[in-house]
Design a protein around this motif. Sequence first.
Motif, PDB file in Angstrom:
ATOM      1  N   PRO A  65       0.775  -1.079  -0.041  1.00 42.44           N
ATOM      2  CA  PRO A  65      -0.119   0.114  -0.068  1.00 42.44           C
ATOM      3  C   PRO A  65       0.834   1.252   0.095  1.00 42.44           C
ATOM      4  O   PRO A  65       0.318   2.277  -0.545  1.00 42.44           O
ATOM      5  CB  PRO A  65      -0.828  -0.250   1.379  1.00 42.44           C
ATOM      6  CG  PRO A  65      -0.316  -1.070   2.012  1.00 42.44           C
ATOM      7  CD  PRO A  65       0.506  -2.373   1.030  1.00 42.44           C
ATOM      8  N   GLN A  66       1.916   1.208   0.458  1.00 39.66           N
ATOM      9  CA  GLN A  66       2.845   2.265   0.603  1.00 39.66           C
ATOM     10  C   GLN A  66       3.338   2.651  -0.766  1.00 39.66           C
ATOM     11  O   GLN A  66       3.745   4.017  -0.884  1.00 39.66           O
ATOM     12  CB  GLN A  66       4.232   2.116   1.552  1.00 39.66           C
ATOM     13  CG  GLN A  66       3.919   2.140   2.926  1.00 39.66           C
ATOM     14  CD  GLN A  66       4.977   2.135   3.652  1.00 39.66           C
ATOM     15  OE1 GLN A  66       5.487   0.762   3.804  1.00 39.66           O
ATOM     16  NE2 GLN A  66       5.477   2.875   4.306  1.00 39.66           N
ATOM     17  N   ILE A  67       3.283   1.839  -1.661  1.00 34.90           N
ATOM     18  CA  ILE A  67       3.596   2.250  -3.078  1.00 34.90           C
ATOM     19  C   ILE A  67       2.354   2.312  -4.028  1.00 34.90           C
ATOM     20  O   ILE A  67       2.433   2.292  -5.242  1.00 34.90           O
ATOM     21  CB  ILE A  67       4.730   1.489  -3.755  1.00 34.90           C
ATOM     22  CG1 ILE A  67       4.589   0.050  -3.588  1.00 34.90           C
ATOM     23  CG2 ILE A  67       5.963   1.747  -3.009  1.00 34.90           C
ATOM     24  CD1 ILE A  67       5.536  -0.749  -4.673  1.00 34.90           C
TER      25      ILE A  67
ATOM     26  N   GLN B 235       5.820  -6.124  12.890  1.00 42.84           N
ATOM     27  CA  GLN B 235       4.547  -5.447  13.374  1.00 42.84           C
ATOM     28  C   GLN B 235       4.428  -4.269  12.790  1.00 42.84           C
ATOM     29  O   GLN B 235       2.941  -3.977  12.305  1.00 42.84           O
ATOM     30  CB  GLN B 235       4.494  -5.388  14.828  1.00 42.84           C
ATOM     31  CG  GLN B 235       4.560  -6.531  15.489  1.00 42.84           C
ATOM     32  CD  GLN B 235       5.316  -6.308  17.148  1.00 42.84           C
ATOM     33  OE1 GLN B 235       4.290  -6.040  18.006  1.00 42.84           O
ATOM     34  NE2 GLN B 235       6.612  -6.591  17.446  1.00 42.84           N
ATOM     35  N   HIS B 236       5.191  -3.416  12.526  1.00 46.58           N
ATOM     36  CA  HIS B 236       4.822  -2.163  11.785  1.00 46.58           C
ATOM     37  C   HIS B 236       4.134  -2.362  10.224  1.00 46.58           C
ATOM     38  O   HIS B 236       3.344  -1.893   9.907  1.00 46.58           O
ATOM     39  CB  HIS B 236       6.195  -1.156  11.822  1.00 46.58           C
ATOM     40  CG  HIS B 236       5.976   0.022  11.023  1.00 46.58           C
ATOM     41  ND1 HIS B 236       6.010   1.158  11.683  1.00 46.58           N
ATOM     42  CD2 HIS B 236       5.944   0.249   9.740  1.00 46.58           C
ATOM     43  CE1 HIS B 236       5.964   2.218  10.750  1.00 46.58           C
ATOM     44  NE2 HIS B 236       5.592   1.818   9.540  1.00 46.58           N
ATOM     45  N   GLU B 237       4.947  -3.486   9.339  1.00 49.90           N
ATOM     46  CA  GLU B 237       4.481  -3.761   8.238  1.00 49.90           C
ATOM     47  C   GLU B 237       3.133  -4.170   8.144  1.00 49.90           C
ATOM     48  O   GLU B 237       2.371  -4.006   7.072  1.00 49.90           O
ATOM     49  CB  GLU B 237       5.429  -4.475   7.561  1.00 49.90           C
ATOM     50  CG  GLU B 237       6.934  -3.626   7.669  1.00 49.90           C
ATOM     51  CD  GLU B 237       6.851  -2.215   6.836  1.00 49.90           C
ATOM     52  OE1 GLU B 237       6.059  -1.822   5.921  1.00 49.90           O
ATOM     53  OE2 GLU B 237       7.782  -1.403   7.333  1.00 49.90           O
ATOM     54  N   MET B 238       3.223  -5.429   8.853  1.00 45.51           N
ATOM     55  CA  MET B 238       1.833  -6.016   9.102  1.00 45.51           C
ATOM     56  C   MET B 238       0.427  -4.829   9.339  1.00 45.51           C
ATOM     57  O   MET B 238      -0.502  -5.207   8.790  1.00 45.51           O
ATOM     58  CB  MET B 238       1.686  -6.944  10.427  1.00 45.51           C
ATOM     59  CG  MET B 238       2.525  -8.213  10.064  1.00 45.51           C
ATOM     60  SD  MET B 238       1.867  -9.633   8.909  1.00 45.51           S
ATOM     61  CE  MET B 238       0.232  -9.800   9.625  1.00 45.51           C
ATOM     62  N   GLU B 239       0.887  -4.005  10.090  1.00 43.38           N
ATOM     63  CA  GLU B 239      -0.322  -2.974  10.292  1.00 43.38           C
ATOM     64  C   GLU B 239      -0.647  -2.152   9.045  1.00 43.38           C
ATOM     65  O   GLU B 239      -1.960  -1.891   8.730  1.00 43.38           O
ATOM     66  CB  GLU B 239      -0.021  -2.033  11.434  1.00 43.38           C
ATOM     67  CG  GLU B 239      -0.112  -2.906  12.750  1.00 43.38           C
ATOM     68  CD  GLU B 239       0.274  -2.076  14.181  1.00 43.38           C
ATOM     69  OE1 GLU B 239       0.603  -0.953  13.805  1.00 43.38           O
ATOM     70  OE2 GLU B 239       0.388  -2.768  15.209  1.00 43.38           O
ATOM     71  N   HIS B 240       0.431  -1.975   8.177  1.00 42.83           N
ATOM     72  CA  HIS B 240       0.089  -1.248   7.167  1.00 42.83           C
ATOM     73  C   HIS B 240      -0.920  -1.960   6.269  1.00 42.83           C
ATOM     74  O   HIS B 240      -1.699  -1.225   5.438  1.00 42.83           O
ATOM     75  CB  HIS B 240       1.447  -1.375   6.062  1.00 42.83           C
ATOM     76  CG  HIS B 240       2.258   0.122   6.316  1.00 42.83           C
ATOM     77  ND1 HIS B 240       1.856   1.464   6.309  1.00 42.83           N
ATOM     78  CD2 HIS B 240       3.460   0.246   6.692  1.00 42.83           C
ATOM     79  CE1 HIS B 240       2.687   2.349   6.815  1.00 42.83           C
ATOM     80  NE2 HIS B 240       3.729   1.235   6.966  1.00 42.83           N
ATOM     81  N   LEU B 241      -0.784  -3.292   6.164  1.00 38.54           N
ATOM     82  CA  LEU B 241      -1.695  -4.103   5.227  1.00 38.54           C
ATOM     83  C   LEU B 241      -3.151  -3.938   5.806  1.00 38.54           C
ATOM     84  O   LEU B 241      -4.107  -4.363   5.073  1.00 38.54           O
ATOM     85  CB  LEU B 241      -1.315  -5.523   5.418  1.00 38.54           C
ATOM     86  CG  LEU B 241       0.137  -5.876   4.983  1.00 38.54           C
ATOM     87  CD1 LEU B 241       0.462  -7.410   4.731  1.00 38.54           C
ATOM     88  CD2 LEU B 241       0.495  -5.131   3.554  1.00 38.54           C
TER      89      LEU B 241
ATOM     90  N   GLY C  34       9.816   5.346  12.784  1.00 41.66           N
ATOM     91  CA  GLY C  34       9.435   6.162  12.095  1.00 41.66           C
ATOM     92  C   GLY C  34       8.849   5.319  10.872  1.00 41.66           C
ATOM     93  O   GLY C  34       8.760   4.061  10.768  1.00 41.66           O
ATOM     94  N   CYS C  35       8.375   5.962   9.686  1.00 42.68           N
ATOM     95  CA  CYS C  35       7.833   5.306   8.658  1.00 42.68           C
ATOM     96  C   CYS C  35       7.770   6.274   7.561  1.00 42.68           C
ATOM     97  O   CYS C  35       7.941   7.489   7.518  1.00 42.68           O
ATOM     98  CB  CYS C  35       6.213   5.295   9.171  1.00 42.68           C
ATOM     99  SG  CYS C  35       5.157   4.506   7.781  1.00 42.68           S
ATOM    100  N   GLU C  36       8.339   5.545   6.474  1.00 40.28           N
ATOM    101  CA  GLU C  36       8.440   6.432   5.164  1.00 40.28           C
ATOM    102  C   GLU C  36       7.176   7.033   4.611  1.00 40.28           C
ATOM    103  O   GLU C  36       7.274   7.848   3.903  1.00 40.28           O
ATOM    104  CB  GLU C  36       9.064   5.559   3.930  1.00 40.28           C
ATOM    105  CG  GLU C  36      10.027   4.822   4.271  1.00 40.28           C
ATOM    106  CD  GLU C  36      11.587   5.716   4.365  1.00 40.28           C
ATOM    107  OE1 GLU C  36      11.369   6.928   4.155  1.00 40.28           O
ATOM    108  OE2 GLU C  36      12.639   5.298   4.752  1.00 40.28           O
ATOM    109  N   SER C  37       6.022   6.572   5.315  1.00 39.14           N
ATOM    110  CA  SER C  37       4.686   7.328   4.813  1.00 39.14           C
ATOM    111  C   SER C  37       4.478   8.418   5.758  1.00 39.14           C
ATOM    112  O   SER C  37       3.185   9.092   5.681  1.00 39.14           O
ATOM    113  CB  SER C  37       3.692   6.434   4.921  1.00 39.14           C
ATOM    114  OG  SER C  37       4.124   5.578   3.764  1.00 39.14           O
TER     115      SER C  37
HETATM  116 ZN   LIG Z   1       5.602   2.401   7.565  1.00 38.89          ZN
END
Ligand SMILES: [Zn+2]
Length: 216
Positions: free
Chosen positions: A75-77, A174-180, A132-135
């Motif tokens: 989703p980030q891309i 955990q951070h990436e899982m939440e993006h989904l 942090g987060c690139e988004s």
């Molecule tokens: Zn992120």
Amino acid sequence: MGVTRKILNWYARIGPSHGKKLPPYEHVVQIGDPMLRKASEPVAVDKIKSEEIQKLIKKLKYVLDKYGSVGMSAPQIGVNKRIFVMRQTALQIASIPKESVKTRGITVVPFSVFINPTLKVIDYSKVTLSEGCESVQGYTAEVARYKEVEITALNAEGDSTSTKYKDWAARIAQHEMEHLDGKLYTDIMDRKSLQCIFWEEVNLAKGKLAIPFYPD
Ligand SMILES: [Zn+2]
């Protein structure tokens, strides 16, 4: 207000045609983009080897490398598919102060692709550290995360994998899982700890500084 006006002027000048490049993007979308709030769709297992999915995985790796990140989700891309990638290289670790490497428990993680991942908590104790987060470009905040998790997923070849991650790697997972699931760390952060990572530079530059949304 002034900055907003400048951006709007820029957009008016460039025109709407500028936004026509279709996802997967080669940049990371920013908080406020509705894509970051959608629950992503599972990938059909028989599509994993398709050109579409293989290209998406390549693009995730490309953007991950370009931004020097440790994790990146579809989703980030701009693609709402349940895929994320993560890795932590020795070179990245070498650029982090030794004390932080130790306190955060940062270790090398080989480049890995996770398709339709599920997460199981192994160690329910929580560790609070800044992330942090690139988004959410230019900011960090403290977030409490489980100490150890296990991610079960399909890899880029469609094979099932199960890997346990501790400490910093568990945080990334955990951070990436939440993006989904359309979630961001800002949903669960300690709100008082949110900081602009350039706050000191803003003073040194007498305010004449911009947050870079694209790496050099
Ligand atoms: Zn992120």
